[in-house]
Design a protein around this motif. Sequence first.
Motif, PDB file in Angstrom:
ATOM      1  N   ILE A  62       0.855  -1.199   0.000  1.00 56.62           N
ATOM      2  CA  ILE A  62       0.000   0.000   0.000  1.00 56.62           C
ATOM      3  C   ILE A  62       0.882   1.237   0.000  1.00 56.62           C
ATOM      4  O   ILE A  62       1.860   1.331   0.766  1.00 56.62           O
ATOM      5  CB  ILE A  62      -0.925   0.011   1.233  1.00 56.62           C
ATOM      6  N   ASP A  63       0.544   2.184  -0.884  1.00 57.05           N
ATOM      7  CA  ASP A  63       1.245   3.467  -0.885  1.00 57.05           C
ATOM      8  C   ASP A  63       0.230   4.589  -0.735  1.00 57.05           C
ATOM      9  O   ASP A  63      -0.973   4.372  -0.865  1.00 57.05           O
ATOM     10  CB  ASP A  63       2.075   3.642  -2.165  1.00 57.05           C
ATOM     11  N   ARG A  64       0.713   5.798  -0.456  1.00 60.46           N
ATOM     12  CA  ARG A  64      -0.134   6.976  -0.278  1.00 60.46           C
ATOM     13  C   ARG A  64       0.083   7.985  -1.386  1.00 60.46           C
ATOM     14  O   ARG A  64       0.054   9.193  -1.165  1.00 60.46           O
ATOM     15  CB  ARG A  64       0.152   7.610   1.085  1.00 60.46           C
ATOM     16  N   GLY A  65       0.288   7.453  -2.597  1.00 58.86           N
ATOM     17  CA  GLY A  65       0.518   8.329  -3.743  1.00 58.86           C
ATOM     18  C   GLY A  65      -0.779   8.779  -4.387  1.00 58.86           C
ATOM     19  O   GLY A  65      -1.861   8.689  -3.803  1.00 58.86           O
ATOM     20  N   PRO A  66      -0.716   9.227  -5.626  1.00 63.87           N
ATOM     21  CA  PRO A  66      -1.910   9.740  -6.314  1.00 63.87           C
ATOM     22  C   PRO A  66      -2.867   8.653  -6.784  1.00 63.87           C
ATOM     23  O   PRO A  66      -3.981   8.956  -7.218  1.00 63.87           O
ATOM     24  CB  PRO A  66      -1.313  10.506  -7.502  1.00 63.87           C
ATOM     25  N   GLY A  67      -2.445   7.386  -6.725  1.00 60.36           N
ATOM     26  CA  GLY A  67      -3.306   6.317  -7.226  1.00 60.36           C
ATOM     27  C   GLY A  67      -3.181   6.156  -8.728  1.00 60.36           C
ATOM     28  O   GLY A  67      -2.425   6.866  -9.405  1.00 60.36           O
ATOM     29  N   ILE A  68      -3.917   5.206  -9.271  1.00 56.63           N
ATOM     30  CA  ILE A  68      -3.879   4.897 -10.705  1.00 56.63           C
ATOM     31  C   ILE A  68      -5.262   5.162 -11.282  1.00 56.63           C
ATOM     32  O   ILE A  68      -6.259   4.687 -10.742  1.00 56.63           O
ATOM     33  CB  ILE A  68      -3.480   3.427 -10.941  1.00 56.63           C
ATOM     34  N   PRO A  69      -5.360   5.929 -12.363  1.00 52.85           N
ATOM     35  CA  PRO A  69      -6.667   6.177 -12.979  1.00 52.85           C
ATOM     36  C   PRO A  69      -7.340   4.863 -13.384  1.00 52.85           C
ATOM     37  O   PRO A  69      -6.659   3.894 -13.747  1.00 52.85           O
ATOM     38  CB  PRO A  69      -6.332   7.033 -14.204  1.00 52.85           C
ATOM     39  N   PRO A  70      -8.664   4.810 -13.337  1.00 52.21           N
ATOM     40  CA  PRO A  70      -9.366   3.551 -13.646  1.00 52.21           C
ATOM     41  C   PRO A  70      -9.061   3.002 -15.028  1.00 52.21           C
ATOM     42  O   PRO A  70      -8.912   1.793 -15.197  1.00 52.21           O
ATOM     43  CB  PRO A  70     -10.851   3.947 -13.522  1.00 52.21           C
ATOM     44  N   LYS A  71      -8.947   3.879 -16.049  1.00 54.85           N
ATOM     45  CA  LYS A  71      -8.657   3.380 -17.394  1.00 54.85           C
ATOM     46  C   LYS A  71      -7.277   2.736 -17.465  1.00 54.85           C
ATOM     47  O   LYS A  71      -7.077   1.734 -18.165  1.00 54.85           O
ATOM     48  CB  LYS A  71      -8.765   4.525 -18.403  1.00 54.85           C
ATOM     49  N   VAL A  72      -6.329   3.316 -16.743  1.00 52.09           N
ATOM     50  CA  VAL A  72      -4.978   2.755 -16.734  1.00 52.09           C
ATOM     51  C   VAL A  72      -4.948   1.479 -15.891  1.00 52.09           C
ATOM     52  O   VAL A  72      -4.276   0.497 -16.241  1.00 52.09           O
ATOM     53  CB  VAL A  72      -3.967   3.786 -16.204  1.00 52.09           C
ATOM     54  N   ALA A  73      -5.687   1.476 -14.763  1.00 54.41           N
ATOM     55  CA  ALA A  73      -5.691   0.317 -13.874  1.00 54.41           C
ATOM     56  C   ALA A  73      -6.218  -0.937 -14.569  1.00 54.41           C
ATOM     57  O   ALA A  73      -5.832  -2.055 -14.223  1.00 54.41           O
ATOM     58  CB  ALA A  73      -6.535   0.606 -12.636  1.00 54.41           C
ATOM     59  N   ALA A  74      -7.085  -0.757 -15.572  1.00 51.52           N
ATOM     60  CA  ALA A  74      -7.632  -1.907 -16.280  1.00 51.52           C
ATOM     61  C   ALA A  74      -6.606  -2.577 -17.178  1.00 51.52           C
ATOM     62  O   ALA A  74      -6.832  -3.698 -17.647  1.00 51.52           O
ATOM     63  CB  ALA A  74      -8.846  -1.482 -17.112  1.00 51.52           C
ATOM     64  N   GLN A  75      -5.459  -1.912 -17.433  1.00 49.89           N
ATOM     65  CA  GLN A  75      -4.480  -2.451 -18.371  1.00 49.89           C
ATOM     66  C   GLN A  75      -3.103  -2.682 -17.765  1.00 49.89           C
ATOM     67  O   GLN A  75      -2.194  -3.120 -18.466  1.00 49.89           O
ATOM     68  CB  GLN A  75      -4.320  -1.489 -19.568  1.00 49.89           C
ATOM     69  N   ILE A  76      -2.928  -2.392 -16.484  1.00 45.70           N
ATOM     70  CA  ILE A  76      -1.575  -2.410 -15.925  1.00 45.70           C
ATOM     71  C   ILE A  76      -0.968  -3.808 -15.899  1.00 45.70           C
ATOM     72  O   ILE A  76       0.269  -3.937 -15.858  1.00 45.70           O
ATOM     73  CB  ILE A  76      -1.571  -1.823 -14.494  1.00 45.70           C
ATOM     74  N   PHE A  77      -1.790  -4.858 -15.923  1.00 46.65           N
ATOM     75  CA  PHE A  77      -1.245  -6.217 -15.885  1.00 46.65           C
ATOM     76  C   PHE A  77      -1.052  -6.811 -17.279  1.00 46.65           C
ATOM     77  O   PHE A  77      -0.663  -7.969 -17.399  1.00 46.65           O
ATOM     78  CB  PHE A  77      -2.159  -7.131 -15.068  1.00 46.65           C
ATOM     79  N   GLU A  78      -1.336  -6.025 -18.322  1.00 46.44           N
ATOM     80  CA  GLU A  78      -1.112  -6.507 -19.677  1.00 46.44           C
ATOM     81  C   GLU A  78       0.370  -6.388 -20.025  1.00 46.44           C
ATOM     82  O   GLU A  78       1.046  -5.449 -19.604  1.00 46.44           O
ATOM     83  CB  GLU A  78      -1.944  -5.703 -20.675  1.00 46.44           C
TER      84      GLU A  78
END
Length: 589
Positions: free
Chosen positions: A513-529
């Motif tokens: 867990i980090d306290r950064g800005p987070g990942i936008p939902p559109k990007v989060a859907a592809q980060i494991f590709e």
Amino acid sequence: MERGAKTFARGWRPRTGLPPLPGPLYWGLISGPGAPRRRSIQVSTPASTIAARASANQATSRHELFFFNYFRLGQAAVYTALAFRPEHMNWPALPEPVIARVFALAYLLAALVMVARTRHTLHRPVLIVSIGLTLDIAAAMLALVLMHDVRMGVAMMLAVNIATGALLLPFRISMFFAALATLGMLGHSVFDLTEADPSDREFAEYGLFGAAYFACASLCYVLGRNIRASEALAEQRGIDLANLSQVNELIIRRMKTGVLLVDEGNRIHQLNESAWMLMGNPSADQRDLGSLAPELSRRLYHWRASGKLDESATMLADGTPEVVPRFTRLAPNDDSHVLIFLDDTSLVSRRAEELTLSSLGRLSASIAHEIRNPLAAIHYSAQLLAESTDMNDTDLRMVEIINNHCSRLNEIIENILQLSRRERSRPETLDLGQWVHHFVTEYRQGNDLGSDILRAVSGSEPVAAVADPQHLQQVIWNLVQNALRYGRLPGEPARVMLVARHSEAGIPILEVIDRGPGIPPKVAAQIFEPFFTTHEYGTGLGLYLARQMAEANQAALEYVRVAGGGSCFRISLTPPARTAAAAPVAVRA
């Protein structure tokens, strides 16, 4: 696929007695309001074989025991009729009519009781038949004494008792009762020989009846054994066929390809789960193909009329994948029922993507091997230049740039080689609470965190999980590295927590867990590709490899957005009890 569909069609016919499967409309749906419930699938095991034989034996015993008791009842009725013959009839002679009538009534009452208790004694057929045969032999001996004129009939009826009992009794007990009946007959004959008018003929007749008793007992025992074996085999074959039928239905139901059975009136009779989902999850009362999937109905009509198949992809309902429909008749030149196969194009695309990725990985690995040797030479040369005393600041800066890019390029090569390399996981039982503290200590010793914060969080209770320690080390190192690099707010140090805990369902979990800005939902859907990255210097392989290694250890890696800002990468591991018999799994690492 078309050939397989025809083979399936030739070996399958629609049945109206199939039980409904779970869900609104699945393979196995039948018409009519009184449809039976779904039967559970049985698997043929030694225990089920024994149960099948026991069931068959009990069924056989039930029929034979009923016949045995009803015959005894008829036998007792004959004795009663002879004992209560009219006075004007002189046959048979009754030396003691009162005793004969009491005997006949007692035997009749005993027979009635045994008939009434037949259903309650099915679980003990040997004991009940033994008691019944003992009663029959005793009654026959009394009948010979009290009704001597009907001795031939009594002896013949007793043969039926001995033969019927042999169908149900073990061989030795059957022979025992045959011997007991023979001795009784011969004993009665010997007793008669002591009287005033002995008869050799009667002695010989009783001896022949004794031989017949042994022969009937032997033959009926063999016959009963064969009958029981045949019925047990038939019962087992029936169970096997039922198992096979339901396994076939389960396979069809679980197929990734959608399967529908449509009649000539465009009415859906049956469909499997995939077809149900590809058609938009219709309700059970919606069976008209024209209203559910007009395009599919149009193509079916066109295929029936012209025999031509439109192989273009189409979408049957909103939000469902595109499919390519194929049609086949259940019987040649018979349009009464048509099987429709719906091939999900997304599965084909995913398979093609996997093949492309595998080929790309092998190609990239071969290229990486070729690049590694000259890269090592460049890096070594740059290190030697950096040690020279004649270089000015500008040259030193250029050498530093060369070293940095060599290191970055070497990291890319390592990721590519991991993508193409397969290793086997070696799972061990770990205490995640102790493991995270050890990992944080080791990471701090090997990396300069500066002002960044990395801490381990765990409860007082142990969190046991099964995983390969080396794979888990690589996955968490990658996630922590990403969290320290990207999980920070502008101008602030990174704050990263490595948490070991149990989920609400008792599943062991590791979270970064980090306290950064987070990942936008559109990007989060592809980060494991694979090869997807938002960083100009990233390879897009780190998170993909982390998920591959997690799945190889029967774990699940997912991204969870943190309320209030930040990111959480959660690994749901396997508890020890669930992997007691688990075998090592091949892993991309």
